[in-house]
Scaffold this active site. Structure first.
Site, PDB file in Angstrom:
ATOM      1  N   ASP A   1     -10.637   4.962   6.614  1.00  0.00           N
ATOM      2  CA  ASP A   1     -10.574   6.394   6.344  1.00  0.00           C
ATOM      3  C   ASP A   1     -11.987   6.962   6.388  1.00  0.00           C
ATOM      4  O   ASP A   1     -12.977   6.226   6.305  1.00  0.00           O
ATOM      5  CB  ASP A   1      -9.930   6.635   4.966  1.00  0.00           C
ATOM      6  CG  ASP A   1      -8.412   6.695   5.061  1.00  0.00           C
ATOM      7  OD1 ASP A   1      -7.902   7.147   6.101  1.00  0.00           O
ATOM      8  OD2 ASP A   1      -7.742   6.295   4.092  1.00  0.00           O
TER       9      ASP A   1
ATOM     10  N   ARG B   1       5.971  11.820  14.764  1.00  0.00           N
ATOM     11  CA  ARG B   1       5.856  12.981  13.887  1.00  0.00           C
ATOM     12  C   ARG B   1       5.483  14.216  14.696  1.00  0.00           C
ATOM     13  O   ARG B   1       5.006  14.109  15.834  1.00  0.00           O
ATOM     14  CB  ARG B   1       4.830  12.743  12.775  1.00  0.00           C
ATOM     15  CG  ARG B   1       3.432  12.418  13.262  1.00  0.00           C
ATOM     16  CD  ARG B   1       2.485  12.167  12.081  1.00  0.00           C
ATOM     17  NE  ARG B   1       1.132  11.912  12.535  1.00  0.00           N
ATOM     18  CZ  ARG B   1       0.071  11.824  11.739  1.00  0.00           C
ATOM     19  NH1 ARG B   1       0.209  11.962  10.430  1.00  0.00           N
ATOM     20  NH2 ARG B   1      -1.129  11.598  12.236  1.00  0.00           N
TER      21      ARG B   1
ATOM     22  N   ARG C   1       0.823  -1.221   0.000  1.00  0.00           N
ATOM     23  CA  ARG C   1       0.000   0.000   0.000  1.00  0.00           C
ATOM     24  C   ARG C   1       0.857   1.270   0.000  1.00  0.00           C
ATOM     25  O   ARG C   1       0.338   2.355  -0.147  1.00  0.00           O
ATOM     26  CB  ARG C   1      -0.922   0.014   1.229  1.00  0.00           C
ATOM     27  CG  ARG C   1      -1.950  -1.101   1.239  1.00  0.00           C
ATOM     28  CD  ARG C   1      -3.077  -0.784   2.197  1.00  0.00           C
ATOM     29  NE  ARG C   1      -2.623  -0.674   3.571  1.00  0.00           N
ATOM     30  CZ  ARG C   1      -2.662  -1.686   4.451  1.00  0.00           C
ATOM     31  NH1 ARG C   1      -3.143  -2.857   4.095  1.00  0.00           N
ATOM     32  NH2 ARG C   1      -2.252  -1.516   5.680  1.00  0.00           N
TER      33      ARG C   1
ATOM     34  N   GLU D   1       3.677  13.526  18.372  1.00  0.00           N
ATOM     35  CA  GLU D   1       2.808  12.349  18.434  1.00  0.00           C
ATOM     36  C   GLU D   1       3.618  11.110  18.848  1.00  0.00           C
ATOM     37  O   GLU D   1       4.596  10.766  18.200  1.00  0.00           O
ATOM     38  CB  GLU D   1       2.210  12.146  17.039  1.00  0.00           C
ATOM     39  CG  GLU D   1       0.963  11.339  17.009  1.00  0.00           C
ATOM     40  CD  GLU D   1       0.285  11.404  15.636  1.00  0.00           C
ATOM     41  OE1 GLU D   1      -0.020  12.512  15.145  1.00  0.00           O
ATOM     42  OE2 GLU D   1       0.084  10.327  15.052  1.00  0.00           O
TER      43      GLU D   1
ATOM     44  N   ARG E   1      -3.440   0.348  19.171  1.00  0.00           N
ATOM     45  CA  ARG E   1      -2.433   1.344  19.513  1.00  0.00           C
ATOM     46  C   ARG E   1      -3.159   2.613  19.922  1.00  0.00           C
ATOM     47  O   ARG E   1      -4.222   2.944  19.355  1.00  0.00           O
ATOM     48  CB  ARG E   1      -1.534   1.664  18.307  1.00  0.00           C
ATOM     49  CG  ARG E   1      -0.737   0.497  17.808  1.00  0.00           C
ATOM     50  CD  ARG E   1       0.293   0.021  18.773  1.00  0.00           C
ATOM     51  NE  ARG E   1       1.475   0.872  18.833  1.00  0.00           N
ATOM     52  CZ  ARG E   1       2.479   0.671  19.676  1.00  0.00           C
ATOM     53  NH1 ARG E   1       2.435  -0.324  20.556  1.00  0.00           N
ATOM     54  NH2 ARG E   1       3.533   1.482  19.665  1.00  0.00           N
TER      55      ARG E   1
ATOM     56  N   ARG F   1       7.352   6.330  -6.006  1.00  0.00           N
ATOM     57  CA  ARG F   1       7.050   7.026  -7.266  1.00  0.00           C
ATOM     58  C   ARG F   1       8.342   7.392  -7.981  1.00  0.00           C
ATOM     59  O   ARG F   1       9.258   7.918  -7.357  1.00  0.00           O
ATOM     60  CB  ARG F   1       6.259   8.291  -6.980  1.00  0.00           C
ATOM     61  CG  ARG F   1       4.913   7.973  -6.365  1.00  0.00           C
ATOM     62  CD  ARG F   1       4.050   9.221  -6.333  1.00  0.00           C
ATOM     63  NE  ARG F   1       2.830   8.934  -5.602  1.00  0.00           N
ATOM     64  CZ  ARG F   1       2.278   9.739  -4.715  1.00  0.00           C
ATOM     65  NH1 ARG F   1       2.819  10.912  -4.460  1.00  0.00           N
ATOM     66  NH2 ARG F   1       1.181   9.396  -4.106  1.00  0.00           N
TER      67      ARG F   1
ATOM     68  N   TYR G   1      -9.194  -0.336  10.479  1.00  0.00           N
ATOM     69  CA  TYR G   1      -8.828   1.039  10.190  1.00  0.00           C
ATOM     70  C   TYR G   1      -9.647   1.494   8.990  1.00  0.00           C
ATOM     71  O   TYR G   1      -9.621   0.862   7.931  1.00  0.00           O
ATOM     72  CB  TYR G   1      -7.324   1.206   9.885  1.00  0.00           C
ATOM     73  CG  TYR G   1      -7.074   2.655   9.529  1.00  0.00           C
ATOM     74  CD1 TYR G   1      -6.933   3.601  10.531  1.00  0.00           C
ATOM     75  CD2 TYR G   1      -7.113   3.086   8.214  1.00  0.00           C
ATOM     76  CE1 TYR G   1      -6.804   4.945  10.226  1.00  0.00           C
ATOM     77  CE2 TYR G   1      -6.995   4.430   7.896  1.00  0.00           C
ATOM     78  CZ  TYR G   1      -6.837   5.352   8.910  1.00  0.00           C
ATOM     79  OH  TYR G   1      -6.740   6.689   8.616  1.00  0.00           O
TER      80      TYR G   1
HETATM   81  C1  LIG Z   1      -4.789   9.464  14.343  1.00  0.00           C
HETATM   82  C2  LIG Z   1      -5.791   9.232  13.245  1.00  0.00           C
HETATM   83  C3  LIG Z   1      -5.700   9.997  12.090  1.00  0.00           C
HETATM   84  C4  LIG Z   1      -6.627   9.803  11.059  1.00  0.00           C
HETATM   85  N1  LIG Z   1      -6.472  10.562   9.933  1.00  0.00           N
HETATM   86  C5  LIG Z   1      -7.344  10.379   8.923  1.00  0.00           C
HETATM   87  C6  LIG Z   1      -7.195  11.131   7.721  1.00  0.00           C
HETATM   88  O1  LIG Z   1      -6.281  11.942   7.569  1.00  0.00           O
HETATM   89  N2  LIG Z   1      -8.099  10.923   6.726  1.00  0.00           N
HETATM   90  C7  LIG Z   1      -9.126  10.018   6.852  1.00  0.00           C
HETATM   91  O2  LIG Z   1      -9.924   9.871   5.904  1.00  0.00           O
HETATM   92  N3  LIG Z   1      -9.293   9.311   7.985  1.00  0.00           N
HETATM   93  C8  LIG Z   1      -8.442   9.466   9.018  1.00  0.00           C
HETATM   94  N4  LIG Z   1      -8.601   8.743  10.172  1.00  0.00           N
HETATM   95  C9  LIG Z   1      -9.757   7.833  10.296  1.00  0.00           C
HETATM   96  C10 LIG Z   1     -11.001   8.529  10.914  1.00  0.00           C
HETATM   97  O3  LIG Z   1     -10.707   8.973  12.217  1.00  0.00           O
HETATM   98  C11 LIG Z   1     -12.155   7.502  10.927  1.00  0.00           C
HETATM   99  O4  LIG Z   1     -12.486   7.175   9.605  1.00  0.00           O
HETATM  100  C12 LIG Z   1     -13.429   7.996  11.586  1.00  0.00           C
HETATM  101  O5  LIG Z   1     -13.194   8.582  12.822  1.00  0.00           O
HETATM  102  C13 LIG Z   1     -14.392   6.821  11.781  1.00  0.00           C
HETATM  103  O6  LIG Z   1     -15.619   7.295  12.292  1.00  0.00           O
HETATM  104  P1  LIG Z   1     -16.483   6.382  13.271  1.00  0.00           P
HETATM  105  O7  LIG Z   1     -17.759   7.114  13.478  1.00  0.00           O
HETATM  106  O8  LIG Z   1     -16.565   4.990  12.759  1.00  0.00           O
HETATM  107  O9  LIG Z   1     -15.639   6.284  14.620  1.00  0.00           O
HETATM  108  P2  LIG Z   1     -15.266   7.382  15.716  1.00  0.00           P
HETATM  109  O10 LIG Z   1     -14.917   8.679  15.082  1.00  0.00           O
HETATM  110  O11 LIG Z   1     -14.261   6.753  16.609  1.00  0.00           O
HETATM  111  O12 LIG Z   1     -16.624   7.578  16.526  1.00  0.00           O
HETATM  112  C14 LIG Z   1     -17.099   6.619  17.453  1.00  0.00           C
HETATM  113  C15 LIG Z   1     -17.715   7.375  18.613  1.00  0.00           C
HETATM  114  O13 LIG Z   1     -18.417   6.440  19.446  1.00  0.00           O
HETATM  115  C16 LIG Z   1     -18.363   6.920  20.770  1.00  0.00           C
HETATM  116  N5  LIG Z   1     -18.704   5.801  21.670  1.00  0.00           N
HETATM  117  C17 LIG Z   1     -18.039   4.627  21.826  1.00  0.00           C
HETATM  118  N6  LIG Z   1     -18.675   3.843  22.723  1.00  0.00           N
HETATM  119  C18 LIG Z   1     -19.771   4.529  23.138  1.00  0.00           C
HETATM  120  C19 LIG Z   1     -20.834   4.237  24.056  1.00  0.00           C
HETATM  121  N7  LIG Z   1     -20.939   3.066  24.711  1.00  0.00           N
HETATM  122  N8  LIG Z   1     -21.809   5.174  24.250  1.00  0.00           N
HETATM  123  C20 LIG Z   1     -21.769   6.357  23.572  1.00  0.00           C
HETATM  124  N9  LIG Z   1     -20.770   6.679  22.697  1.00  0.00           N
HETATM  125  C21 LIG Z   1     -19.796   5.782  22.483  1.00  0.00           C
HETATM  126  C22 LIG Z   1     -16.920   7.408  20.898  1.00  0.00           C
HETATM  127  O14 LIG Z   1     -16.805   8.345  21.960  1.00  0.00           O
HETATM  128  C23 LIG Z   1     -16.688   8.058  19.509  1.00  0.00           C
HETATM  129  O15 LIG Z   1     -16.928   9.449  19.538  1.00  0.00           O
HETATM  130  C24 LIG Z   1      -7.664   8.857  11.191  1.00  0.00           C
HETATM  131  C25 LIG Z   1      -7.751   8.083  12.352  1.00  0.00           C
HETATM  132  C26 LIG Z   1      -6.811   8.245  13.351  1.00  0.00           C
HETATM  133  C27 LIG Z   1      -6.884   7.358  14.562  1.00  0.00           C
END
Ligand SMILES: Cc1cc2nc3c(=O)[nH]c(=O)nc-3n(C[C@H](O)[C@H](O)[C@H](O)COP(=O)(O)OP(=O)(O)OC[C@H]3O[C@@H](n4cnc5c(N)ncnc54)[C@H](O)[C@@H]3O)c2cc1C
Length: 384
Positions: free
Chosen positions: A350, A279, A173, A300, A249, A177, A348
């Site tokens: 995006d 980073r 992945r 980080e 992690r 380039r 994971y």
């Molecule tokens: C460091 C990092 C960098 C990233 N950078 C990018 C990027 O540059 N570009 C990109 O496209 N994607 C990126 N991502 C991925 C992106 O964060 C995810 O795609 C996105 O957050 C997924 O959304 P989600 O709703 O599935 O999960 P989340 O955003 O994790 O939302 C889940 C929510 O559920 C809540 N929750 C859990 N259990 C309970 C409960 N029992 N009761 C009530 N609430 C609860 C949590 O508090 C959380 O707010 C990154 C991820 C990380 C970790």
């Protein structure tokens, strides 16, 4: 009388499903443990500098998916943003992903594309015929010097594992380039929401029929109050960790501020052991259309996620997938709950993939309702 729909988690997964089902006429209660919406994509203005801060780490929207792109653009203007990452190794600065400039600077050459490709082939270890690990794959395709400078230590810092313990698929992945293109992402659309992700997600919830309960954890026992639950929390937590904790992690952010421009770029990776962090991100550069005198940075650090930490990256080694499989089998027998998003499916994802899957999940639910069939526990197989 049971209430219609509960959605657990107000990140992108929960917000998209809530939006779609409310438009279809359902009443939706959204529960979120944190005091804000948008999950890990949450952004807010730093009180001291005024910079739009990516609170849980930087998020750049990039996609080839027309449906996800069209959908997010309904809720926010997107400003053009191109991610260009710099990397420091052995006291020198390079550009990532590895491209013609990286190769020429690293080896002190002036190669043209075909010459660089031929040179890298000559560096590759041809005795490795069938690479199984990330290390084998790197040694075979880029050779030991580039592997050690850019991948080996960085991977150990990020994952706490040697590349010899990780599958070869990871490097497939990471592109190399043979031109000077240093745009980190290879996607048709790339940008930043003009007023941050949280404002965008708040707009998704602005549909009659949706009630968002912030700072309100959802207890699985409350499931009985609802016709259907969409759960975007950690799958192991739903079942009280009966099969053990799935490993993640987590990240620690050391926050510091300065005046002016600290590092001249949004993201600088530290690939060797001279620094313990992976980073430094300088958040004002994620909003290049704004002007701020002050600046705020995150150093980080990555480490194993413990019980009270925020789970960031699922590890998903073979043994973790066996544990996940046990949860998936139990979940498949749990009626009226659908597990979604990065935590509900332990993958994971995006943002664009999250949004696309959430749109498909809402479509599936509406189709099941009209056919009077059972909504499945997973719309995407977490084991695939
Ligand atoms: C460091 C990092 C960098 C990233 N950078 C990018 C990027 O540059 N570009 C990109 O496209 N994607 C990126 N991502 C991925 C992106 O964060 C995810 O795609 C996105 O957050 C997924 O959304 P989600 O709703 O599935 O999960 P989340 O955003 O994790 O939302 C889940 C929510 O559920 C809540 N929750 C859990 N259990 C309970 C409960 N029992 N009761 C009530 N609430 C609860 C949590 O508090 C959380 O707010 C990154 C991820 C990380 C970790």
């Amino acid at each position: 009388m049971k209430k219609n729909i509960a959605i657990v988690g107000a990140g992108f997964s929960g917000a998209v499903i809530a939006n779609q089902l409310a438009h279809a006429g359902y009443t939706v209660d959204v529960f979120e443990t944190r005091p804000h919406v948008a999950g890990n994509c949450h952004s807010e203005r730093d009180a001291e500098t005024g910079v739009m801060l990516h609170v849980y780490g930087p998020h750049i929207f990039h996609t080839d998916n027309e449906r996800a792109w069209e959908f997010v653009n309904r809720f926010s203007e997107f400003k053009p943003y191109v991610n260009r990452v710099k990397a420091i190794t052995n006291d020198r600065v390079y550009t990532l992903p590895i491209n013609l400039l990286t190769i020429n600077q690293f080896f002190g050459k002036t190669f043209r594309p075909a010459e660089a490709a031929e040179f890298l082939t000559s560096l590759g270890d041809k005795t490795i015929e069938n690479p199984l690990t990330f290390e084998d794959q790197a040694l075979r395709f880029v050779g030991r010097e580039l592997y050690e400078a850019f991948f080996k230590t960085y991977t150990i810092k990020q994952w706490g594992l040697s590349p010899s313990e990780l599958p070869a698929s990871i490097l497939k992945r990471l592109p190399v380039r043979f031109n000077y293109d240093d745009n980190y992402f290879n996607h048709k659309y790339q940008g930043m929401p003009a007023d941050g992700y949280t404002t965008l997600v708040e707009k998704m919830f602005e549909v009659p029929g949706i009630t968002v309960h912030l700072s309100t954890p959802f207890d699985p026992a409350s499931k009985a109050d609802y016709e259907h639950v969409f759960y975007a929390g950690p799958i192991d937590a739903w079942f009280g960790h009966s099969e053990g904790r799935l490993p993640y992690r987590t990240l620690d952010f050391e926050v510091f501020r300065d005046k002016g421009d600290y590092q001249g770029n949004a993201v600088v990776n530290y690939c060797d052991n001279a620094e313990p962090y992976t980073r430094i991100t300088e958040h004002k550069h994620f909003s290049p259309w704004e002007q701020h005198e002050g600046t705020i940075m995150y150093k980080e650090y990555s480490r194993q996620c413990e019980e009270n930490d925020i789970p960031y990256y699922p590890i998903r080694l073979a043994r973790d997938k066996e544990q996940l499989e046990r949860y998936v089998n139990i979940a498949r027998n749990e009626p009226n709950v659908t597990f979604v998003g990065r935590l509900g499916t332990y993958r994971y994802l995006d943002m664009d993939v999250t949004i696309h899957e959430a749109l498909n999940t809402a479509d599936k639910f509406l189709a099941c309702a009209s056919e009077k069939s059972q909504m499945p526990a997973f719309v995407v197989d977490p084991l695939a």
